[in-house]
Design an enzyme around this catalytic site. Structure first.
Site, mmCIF file in Angstrom:
data_model
loop_
_atom_site.group_PDB
_atom_site.id
_atom_site.type_symbol
_atom_site.label_atom_id
_atom_site.label_comp_id
_atom_site.label_asym_id
_atom_site.label_seq_id
_atom_site.Cartn_x
_atom_site.Cartn_y
_atom_site.Cartn_z
ATOM 1 N N GLN A 123 -4.831 -1.610 9.671
ATOM 2 C CA GLN A 123 -4.620 -2.907 9.034
ATOM 3 C C GLN A 123 -5.183 -4.022 9.913
ATOM 4 O O GLN A 123 -4.885 -4.116 11.104
ATOM 5 C CB GLN A 123 -3.115 -3.107 8.781
ATOM 6 C CG GLN A 123 -2.760 -4.373 8.033
ATOM 7 C CD GLN A 123 -3.217 -4.377 6.585
ATOM 8 O OE1 GLN A 123 -3.463 -3.340 5.979
ATOM 9 N NE2 GLN A 123 -3.336 -5.563 6.013
ATOM 10 N N LYS B 11 0.837 -1.199 0.000
ATOM 11 C CA LYS B 11 0.000 0.000 0.000
ATOM 12 C C LYS B 11 0.870 1.245 0.000
ATOM 13 O O LYS B 11 0.590 2.206 -0.720
ATOM 14 C CB LYS B 11 -0.923 -0.014 1.224
ATOM 15 C CG LYS B 11 -2.037 -1.040 1.103
ATOM 16 C CD LYS B 11 -2.764 -1.295 2.405
ATOM 17 C CE LYS B 11 -3.784 -2.426 2.212
ATOM 18 N NZ LYS B 11 -4.400 -2.850 3.469
ATOM 19 N N ASP C 190 -11.047 2.714 4.202
ATOM 20 C CA ASP C 190 -11.510 1.339 4.002
ATOM 21 C C ASP C 190 -13.020 1.253 3.755
ATOM 22 O O ASP C 190 -13.516 0.198 3.361
ATOM 23 C CB ASP C 190 -11.199 0.511 5.248
ATOM 24 C CG ASP C 190 -9.933 -0.312 5.112
ATOM 25 O OD1 ASP C 190 -9.617 -0.727 3.987
ATOM 26 O OD2 ASP C 190 -9.289 -0.558 6.144
HETATM 27 N N1 LIG Z 1 -7.931 -2.483 7.022
HETATM 28 C C1 LIG Z 1 -7.680 -3.416 6.118
HETATM 29 N N2 LIG Z 1 -8.021 -3.184 4.826
HETATM 30 C C2 LIG Z 1 -7.759 -4.132 3.874
HETATM 31 O O1 LIG Z 1 -8.077 -3.927 2.687
HETATM 32 C C3 LIG Z 1 -7.116 -5.343 4.270
HETATM 33 C C4 LIG Z 1 -6.787 -5.511 5.615
HETATM 34 N N3 LIG Z 1 -7.079 -4.547 6.513
HETATM 35 N N4 LIG Z 1 -6.168 -6.643 6.044
HETATM 36 C C5 LIG Z 1 -5.782 -7.683 5.127
HETATM 37 C C6 LIG Z 1 -6.649 -7.719 3.899
HETATM 38 C C7 LIG Z 1 -6.041 -8.433 2.723
HETATM 39 N N5 LIG Z 1 -5.915 -7.446 1.677
HETATM 40 C C8 LIG Z 1 -5.300 -7.647 0.461
HETATM 41 C C9 LIG Z 1 -5.107 -6.633 -0.439
HETATM 42 C C10 LIG Z 1 -4.416 -6.834 -1.609
HETATM 43 C C11 LIG Z 1 -3.919 -8.067 -1.936
HETATM 44 C C12 LIG Z 1 -3.174 -8.231 -3.185
HETATM 45 O O2 LIG Z 1 -2.912 -7.293 -3.914
HETATM 46 N N6 LIG Z 1 -2.760 -9.457 -3.534
HETATM 47 C C13 LIG Z 1 -1.999 -9.740 -4.724
HETATM 48 C C14 LIG Z 1 -0.876 -10.711 -4.445
HETATM 49 C C15 LIG Z 1 0.044 -10.331 -3.344
HETATM 50 C C16 LIG Z 1 1.014 -11.462 -3.001
HETATM 51 O O3 LIG Z 1 1.556 -12.081 -3.913
HETATM 52 O O4 LIG Z 1 1.191 -11.721 -1.798
HETATM 53 C C17 LIG Z 1 -2.892 -10.333 -5.783
HETATM 54 O O5 LIG Z 1 -3.952 -10.885 -5.416
HETATM 55 O O6 LIG Z 1 -2.530 -10.287 -6.937
HETATM 56 C C18 LIG Z 1 -4.133 -9.111 -1.066
HETATM 57 C C19 LIG Z 1 -4.835 -8.901 0.108
HETATM 58 C C20 LIG Z 1 -6.379 -6.251 2.138
HETATM 59 N N7 LIG Z 1 -6.832 -6.358 3.395
#
Ligand SMILES: Nc1nc(=O)c2c([nH]1)NC[C@@H]1CN(c3ccc(C(=O)N[C@@H](CCC(=O)O)C(=O)O)cc3)C=[N+]21
Length: 290
Positions: free
Chosen positions: A101, A57, A124
């Site tokens: 987070q 982020k 969020d």
């Molecule tokens: N307050 C809060 N807001 C959130 O939005 C939040 C959170 N807490 N806690 C955790 C989860 C999880 N999350 C993700 C966001 C992007 C990918 C992402 O971009 N993933 C990549 C891959 C990343 C990798 O390879 O590890 C993809 O899917 O292509 C994954 C998971 C947001 N979250």
């Protein structure tokens, strides 16, 4: 026999396009507002997955010209201290978005902490005021993951009006706001969950199937109507037979690829869209300061 395979809905590419658009918007708004947009990211403890997400982020912010204010606290930090930090960020004029987070260490009441964020800085989109605005169809900050799903479907011109949409999962983060957004787009919406009976019958009725459960391989080809649009919100880290860790969704991708008309991959689907919507929310709050 040659098998037809589904179109891939490329969230990674669309996220890049959104970043370019946001960077342009920031450029022109900054002349009026006189400062860059700011996003504060609070992380408590040292969950390695959370640390990686937070880094992503912050990198995305830097790329498009958002100032990020990262705050990292030890796992044992008291609720009151975090609440005070949020209150001072609520007052801080450089900060347009605040994000806590998740997950938080178990001694902290995450709902109470999210409620301490000023609704107009709730990047969020999880504050009850913003969820209430969504219920009413009013403008406001939208939950990032379901907003990312909607944006991706819009980009590929996938018709929702009058279609049967089925959401697997009823979480406050994804399932519930997803249902409201699809309803707003005139879909006929069903939410199915762990207690639903005859799940395959329900999912096979879906023109648009959204899987947001967090269970690898939950959605098998038999559960999908031919030519359905399948959106995989699951982010599951699994270890394969060779001992390598990789990311998979809730959908049995290879199998469903031959049944669906369009499908989102994991990685490269909704994950990057979630981050893009977080930054879009921050820029939207910022634009309100004109
Ligand atoms: N307050 C809060 N807001 C959130 O939005 C939040 C959170 N807490 N806690 C955790 C989860 C999880 N999350 C993700 C966001 C992007 C990918 C992402 O971009 N993933 C990549 C891959 C990343 C990798 O390879 O590890 C993809 O899917 O292509 C994954 C998971 C947001 N979250």
């Amino acid at each position: 026999m040659d098998t037809k395979v589904a179109q891939i809905l490329d969230g990674k590419a669309l996220a890049q396009k959104i970043y370019a658009e946001l960077a342009d918007q920031i450029q022109s708004l900054q002349a009026e507002i006189g400062r860059p947009p700011g996003l504060a990211v609070l992380m408590v403890g040292d969950n390695p997955a959370s640390a990686a997400y937070v880094r992503n982020k912050e990198r995305a912010c830097q790329k498009i010209g958002i100032a990020s204010f990262g705050k990292h606290f030890p796992a044992e930090t008291a609720f009151g201290e975090l609440e005070q930090v949020i209150q001072s960020l609520n007052q801080d004029e450089r900060v347009d978005g605040i994000l806590v987070q998740l997950p938080l260490p178990p001694h902290l009441d995450s709902v109470a902490l999210l409620h301490a964020i000023a609704p107009d800085k709730d990047a969020d989109g999880l504050h009850p005021v913003n969820l209430g605005r969504l219920v009413r169809g009013e403008s406001g900050l939208r939950s990032c993951t379901p907003a990312g799903v909607m944006r991706l479907l819009q980009e590929y011109e996938i018709e929702l009006k009058g279609k049967q949409a089925v959401i697997l999962g009823r979480s406050i983060l994804v399932g519930k706001p997803m249902a409201l957004m699809l309803l707003e787009a005139d879909a006929t919406v069903t939410i199915a969950h762990s207690r639903s009976q005859n799940l395959p019958d329900i999912t096979r009725s879906a023109d648009i199937l959204i899987a947001a459960v967090g269970r690898p391989n939950l959605v098998t080809p038999e559960m999908v109507k031919p030519n359905a649009v399948v959106v995989d919100v699951g982010i599951n880290r699994v270890t394969d037979d060779a001992g390598n860790s990789r990311l998979v969704g809730d959908v049995q991708f290879e199998g469903v690829l031959c049944v669906a008309s369009s499908i989102t991959p994991v990685p490269g689907g909704i994950g990057p869209m979630t981050v893009a919507m977080l930054l879009q929310n921050t820029v939207w709050s910022y634009s309100q300061k004109r």
